[in-house]
Design a protein around this motif. Structure first.
Motif, PDB file in Angstrom:
ATOM      1  N   GLY A 123      10.471  -0.919   1.510  1.00  0.00           N
ATOM      2  CA  GLY A 123      10.780  -2.251   2.017  1.00  0.00           C
ATOM      3  C   GLY A 123      10.327  -2.508   3.436  1.00  0.00           C
ATOM      4  O   GLY A 123      10.532  -3.608   3.963  1.00  0.00           O
ATOM      5  N   ALA A 124       9.682  -1.519   4.071  1.00  0.00           N
ATOM      6  CA  ALA A 124       9.173  -1.682   5.432  1.00  0.00           C
ATOM      7  C   ALA A 124       7.671  -1.956   5.396  1.00  0.00           C
ATOM      8  O   ALA A 124       7.004  -1.715   4.391  1.00  0.00           O
ATOM      9  CB  ALA A 124       9.459  -0.419   6.247  1.00  0.00           C
ATOM     10  N   TRP A 125       7.129  -2.439   6.499  1.00  0.00           N
ATOM     11  CA  TRP A 125       5.696  -2.681   6.598  1.00  0.00           C
ATOM     12  C   TRP A 125       4.965  -1.379   6.899  1.00  0.00           C
ATOM     13  O   TRP A 125       5.402  -0.595   7.735  1.00  0.00           O
ATOM     14  CB  TRP A 125       5.401  -3.700   7.700  1.00  0.00           C
ATOM     15  CG  TRP A 125       5.745  -5.112   7.321  1.00  0.00           C
ATOM     16  CD1 TRP A 125       6.851  -5.813   7.694  1.00  0.00           C
ATOM     17  CD2 TRP A 125       4.965  -5.989   6.500  1.00  0.00           C
ATOM     18  NE1 TRP A 125       6.824  -7.077   7.156  1.00  0.00           N
ATOM     19  CE2 TRP A 125       5.666  -7.217   6.426  1.00  0.00           C
ATOM     20  CE3 TRP A 125       3.752  -5.866   5.826  1.00  0.00           C
ATOM     21  CZ2 TRP A 125       5.199  -8.309   5.701  1.00  0.00           C
ATOM     22  CZ3 TRP A 125       3.270  -6.947   5.103  1.00  0.00           C
ATOM     23  CH2 TRP A 125       3.989  -8.150   5.045  1.00  0.00           C
ATOM     24  N   HIS A 126       3.839  -1.162   6.201  1.00  0.00           N
ATOM     25  CA  HIS A 126       3.027   0.039   6.408  1.00  0.00           C
ATOM     26  C   HIS A 126       1.548  -0.340   6.442  1.00  0.00           C
ATOM     27  O   HIS A 126       1.096  -1.169   5.652  1.00  0.00           O
ATOM     28  CB  HIS A 126       3.252   1.055   5.286  1.00  0.00           C
ATOM     29  CG  HIS A 126       4.634   1.624   5.244  1.00  0.00           C
ATOM     30  ND1 HIS A 126       5.062   2.630   6.077  1.00  0.00           N
ATOM     31  CD2 HIS A 126       5.693   1.296   4.460  1.00  0.00           C
ATOM     32  CE1 HIS A 126       6.321   2.924   5.807  1.00  0.00           C
ATOM     33  NE2 HIS A 126       6.735   2.122   4.835  1.00  0.00           N
ATOM     34  N   VAL A 183     -17.902   3.283   4.329  1.00  0.00           N
ATOM     35  CA  VAL A 183     -17.133   2.050   4.211  1.00  0.00           C
ATOM     36  C   VAL A 183     -15.662   2.378   4.425  1.00  0.00           C
ATOM     37  O   VAL A 183     -15.203   3.482   4.110  1.00  0.00           O
ATOM     38  CB  VAL A 183     -17.341   1.385   2.823  1.00  0.00           C
ATOM     39  CG1 VAL A 183     -16.832   2.275   1.702  1.00  0.00           C
ATOM     40  CG2 VAL A 183     -16.677   0.014   2.752  1.00  0.00           C
ATOM     41  N   SER A 184     -14.940   1.447   4.993  1.00  0.00           N
ATOM     42  CA  SER A 184     -13.491   1.588   5.135  1.00  0.00           C
ATOM     43  C   SER A 184     -12.854   0.237   4.839  1.00  0.00           C
ATOM     44  O   SER A 184     -13.473  -0.808   5.030  1.00  0.00           O
ATOM     45  CB  SER A 184     -13.106   2.085   6.538  1.00  0.00           C
ATOM     46  OG  SER A 184     -13.675   1.265   7.540  1.00  0.00           O
ATOM     47  N   TYR A 185     -11.634   0.270   4.361  1.00  0.00           N
ATOM     48  CA  TYR A 185     -10.933  -0.967   4.008  1.00  0.00           C
ATOM     49  C   TYR A 185      -9.436  -0.672   3.976  1.00  0.00           C
ATOM     50  O   TYR A 185      -9.008   0.481   3.838  1.00  0.00           O
ATOM     51  CB  TYR A 185     -11.402  -1.509   2.656  1.00  0.00           C
ATOM     52  CG  TYR A 185     -11.387  -0.502   1.522  1.00  0.00           C
ATOM     53  CD1 TYR A 185     -10.314  -0.426   0.639  1.00  0.00           C
ATOM     54  CD2 TYR A 185     -12.443   0.383   1.341  1.00  0.00           C
ATOM     55  CE1 TYR A 185     -10.297   0.496  -0.393  1.00  0.00           C
ATOM     56  CE2 TYR A 185     -12.443   1.312   0.313  1.00  0.00           C
ATOM     57  CZ  TYR A 185     -11.370   1.367  -0.554  1.00  0.00           C
ATOM     58  OH  TYR A 185     -11.350   2.295  -1.567  1.00  0.00           O
ATOM     59  N   GLY A 186      -8.643  -1.725   4.118  1.00  0.00           N
ATOM     60  CA  GLY A 186      -7.207  -1.483   4.138  1.00  0.00           C
ATOM     61  C   GLY A 186      -6.398  -2.766   4.180  1.00  0.00           C
ATOM     62  O   GLY A 186      -6.938  -3.877   4.102  1.00  0.00           O
ATOM     63  N   ALA A 187      -5.090  -2.595   4.331  1.00  0.00           N
ATOM     64  CA  ALA A 187      -4.167  -3.721   4.372  1.00  0.00           C
ATOM     65  C   ALA A 187      -2.840  -3.239   4.934  1.00  0.00           C
ATOM     66  O   ALA A 187      -2.541  -2.041   4.926  1.00  0.00           O
ATOM     67  CB  ALA A 187      -3.957  -4.312   2.980  1.00  0.00           C
ATOM     68  N   THR A 188      -2.057  -4.189   5.409  1.00  0.00           N
ATOM     69  CA  THR A 188      -0.677  -3.914   5.788  1.00  0.00           C
ATOM     70  C   THR A 188       0.203  -4.408   4.647  1.00  0.00           C
ATOM     71  O   THR A 188       0.055  -5.559   4.214  1.00  0.00           O
ATOM     72  CB  THR A 188      -0.320  -4.627   7.104  1.00  0.00           C
ATOM     73  OG1 THR A 188      -1.222  -4.191   8.120  1.00  0.00           O
ATOM     74  CG2 THR A 188       1.100  -4.308   7.533  1.00  0.00           C
ATOM     75  N   VAL A 189       1.086  -3.546   4.140  1.00  0.00           N
ATOM     76  CA  VAL A 189       1.817  -3.867   2.909  1.00  0.00           C
ATOM     77  C   VAL A 189       3.321  -3.685   3.089  1.00  0.00           C
ATOM     78  O   VAL A 189       3.775  -2.899   3.921  1.00  0.00           O
ATOM     79  CB  VAL A 189       1.343  -2.982   1.737  1.00  0.00           C
ATOM     80  CG1 VAL A 189      -0.165  -3.055   1.587  1.00  0.00           C
ATOM     81  CG2 VAL A 189       1.779  -1.537   1.907  1.00  0.00           C
ATOM     82  N   ARG A 190       4.046  -4.443   2.274  1.00  0.00           N
ATOM     83  CA  ARG A 190       5.499  -4.244   2.166  1.00  0.00           C
ATOM     84  C   ARG A 190       5.857  -4.276   0.689  1.00  0.00           C
ATOM     85  O   ARG A 190       5.559  -5.221  -0.022  1.00  0.00           O
ATOM     86  CB  ARG A 190       6.264  -5.329   2.926  1.00  0.00           C
ATOM     87  CG  ARG A 190       7.788  -5.119   2.889  1.00  0.00           C
ATOM     88  CD  ARG A 190       8.523  -6.136   3.744  1.00  0.00           C
ATOM     89  NE  ARG A 190       8.320  -7.498   3.259  1.00  0.00           N
ATOM     90  CZ  ARG A 190       8.790  -8.582   3.866  1.00  0.00           C
ATOM     91  NH1 ARG A 190       9.441  -8.465   5.006  1.00  0.00           N
ATOM     92  NH2 ARG A 190       8.576  -9.776   3.358  1.00  0.00           N
ATOM     93  N   LEU A 191       6.515  -3.213   0.227  1.00  0.00           N
ATOM     94  CA  LEU A 191       6.875  -3.086  -1.186  1.00  0.00           C
ATOM     95  C   LEU A 191       8.240  -2.403  -1.282  1.00  0.00           C
ATOM     96  O   LEU A 191       8.481  -1.396  -0.621  1.00  0.00           O
ATOM     97  CB  LEU A 191       5.827  -2.249  -1.927  1.00  0.00           C
ATOM     98  CG  LEU A 191       5.993  -2.116  -3.441  1.00  0.00           C
ATOM     99  CD1 LEU A 191       5.713  -3.451  -4.129  1.00  0.00           C
ATOM    100  CD2 LEU A 191       5.049  -1.040  -3.991  1.00  0.00           C
ATOM    101  N   THR A 192       9.131  -2.966  -2.111  1.00  0.00           N
ATOM    102  CA  THR A 192      10.449  -2.365  -2.289  1.00  0.00           C
ATOM    103  C   THR A 192      10.434  -1.405  -3.472  1.00  0.00           C
ATOM    104  O   THR A 192       9.539  -1.450  -4.325  1.00  0.00           O
ATOM    105  CB  THR A 192      11.510  -3.449  -2.532  1.00  0.00           C
ATOM    106  OG1 THR A 192      11.212  -4.121  -3.760  1.00  0.00           O
ATOM    107  CG2 THR A 192      11.540  -4.444  -1.385  1.00  0.00           C
ATOM    108  N   LYS A 193      11.419  -0.569  -3.540  1.00  0.00           N
ATOM    109  CA  LYS A 193      11.515   0.411  -4.625  1.00  0.00           C
ATOM    110  C   LYS A 193      11.620  -0.276  -5.988  1.00  0.00           C
ATOM    111  O   LYS A 193      11.027   0.173  -6.977  1.00  0.00           O
ATOM    112  CB  LYS A 193      12.740   1.311  -4.396  1.00  0.00           C
ATOM    113  CG  LYS A 193      12.889   2.448  -5.375  1.00  0.00           C
ATOM    114  CD  LYS A 193      11.784   3.476  -5.212  1.00  0.00           C
ATOM    115  CE  LYS A 193      11.998   4.655  -6.140  1.00  0.00           C
ATOM    116  NZ  LYS A 193      10.881   5.637  -6.042  1.00  0.00           N
TER     117      LYS A 193
END
Length: 270
Positions: free
Chosen positions: A204-207, A138-148
């Motif tokens: 703060g960037a998209w990953h 199985v594989s799963y994921g997301a694109t995230v943006r989070l600040t410090k």
């Protein structure tokens, strides 16, 4: 992410003709084939067709682009076509809001809060058999943006089940340093297995984040590169009746709330 279809495993049989004089089967490896006898041509060996390996199949995907803007993220359709619609579950005034991106929309979760009654909100889909991978890949994921400033002790992004009871697979971002990690646990092995990333994503960037289970290997990827692995017991099985939860583990005060923005959440089997 392009659509992925299952492939069919194929194998070709090897046929070898015996001579009319009662000769034996195929010659040993490396031996020269016998010459034709009494005008009978030596049997020819047909070419072996390539074996295709089954490719992963997307069983749930959420781009948030088709979400109802008027409802502000309260209902999110499953873009995979499998019908695992997400609905909002919240407390203390928490909401999942839709944020505009250049390529569509994303889901913005409640900001970090230091009080005892902080706003919290998650998106959940009911349990379904195809969301429970058992011992399979199985594989799963997301694109995230989070600040410090929005990091915390633990923020859950994708979660199915609980480690304290039953079984679980999870993608989270750990600690003030903001390192993503992949988690597996079940009620038989009685251990929590974590593949921790060696890089932070709280800038703060998209990953792009991905968790991958293949056999006994659990891998965490950040922006399509491997950044951590862990060994899983082959018998570790994830099957439970808990809803799929996005942005936290559930609707409660201590729900490991994600405090950033999510896009392109997906789960694939195989």
């Amino acid at each position: 992410m392009r659509a992925i279809r299952p492939a069919v495993l194929a194998a070709a049989a090897l046929g070898v003709a015996l001579s009319a004089l009662g000769g034996a089967g195929p010659a040993a490896a490396g031996a020269k084939a016998p010459a034709a006898t009494h005008g009978l041509a030596a049997a020819s060996r047909p070419a072996v067709e390539p074996v295709e390996v089954a490719a992963p199949v997307i069983v749930a995907r959420y781009t948030f682009d088709a979400a109802d803007n008027a409802a502000n993220g309260a209902t999110v359709p499953d873009d995979s076509g499998h019908g695992h619609t997400l609905t909002s579950s919240a407390g203390h005034g928490g909401k999942v809001r839709l944020a505009e991106r250049l390529t569509g929309r994303a889901a913005d979760f409640p900001a970090r809060c230091a009080g005892k009654k902080c706003p919290h909100a998650v998106l959940q889909a009911p349990d379904a058999p195809e969301l429970n991978p058992g011992t399979g890949p199985v594989s799963y994921g997301a694109t995230v943006r989070l600040t410090k400033k929005d990091t915390g002790s633990g923020q859950n992004i994708v979660q199915k089940g609980y480690s304290a009871s039953g079984s679980q697979y999870k993608l989270q971002i750990d600690g003030a340093a903001g390192h993503p990690s992949c988690v597996f646990a079940d009620a038989t092995v009685h251990a929590i297995h974590v593949a921790m990333s060696d890089v932070s994503v709280s800038d703060g960037a998209w990953h792009r984040l991905e968790c991958r289970r293949a056999g006994t290997t659990l891998t965490v990827l950040v922006d399509d590169a491997v950044h951590g692995t862990a060994v899983l017991p082959a018998e570790l099985s994830v099957v439970n009746t808990v809803p799929l939860s996005i942005g936290g583990k559930g609707n409660g005060n201590d729900n490991d709330q994600f405090h950033g923005t999510l896009d392109d959440v997906w789960i694939a089997r195989g």
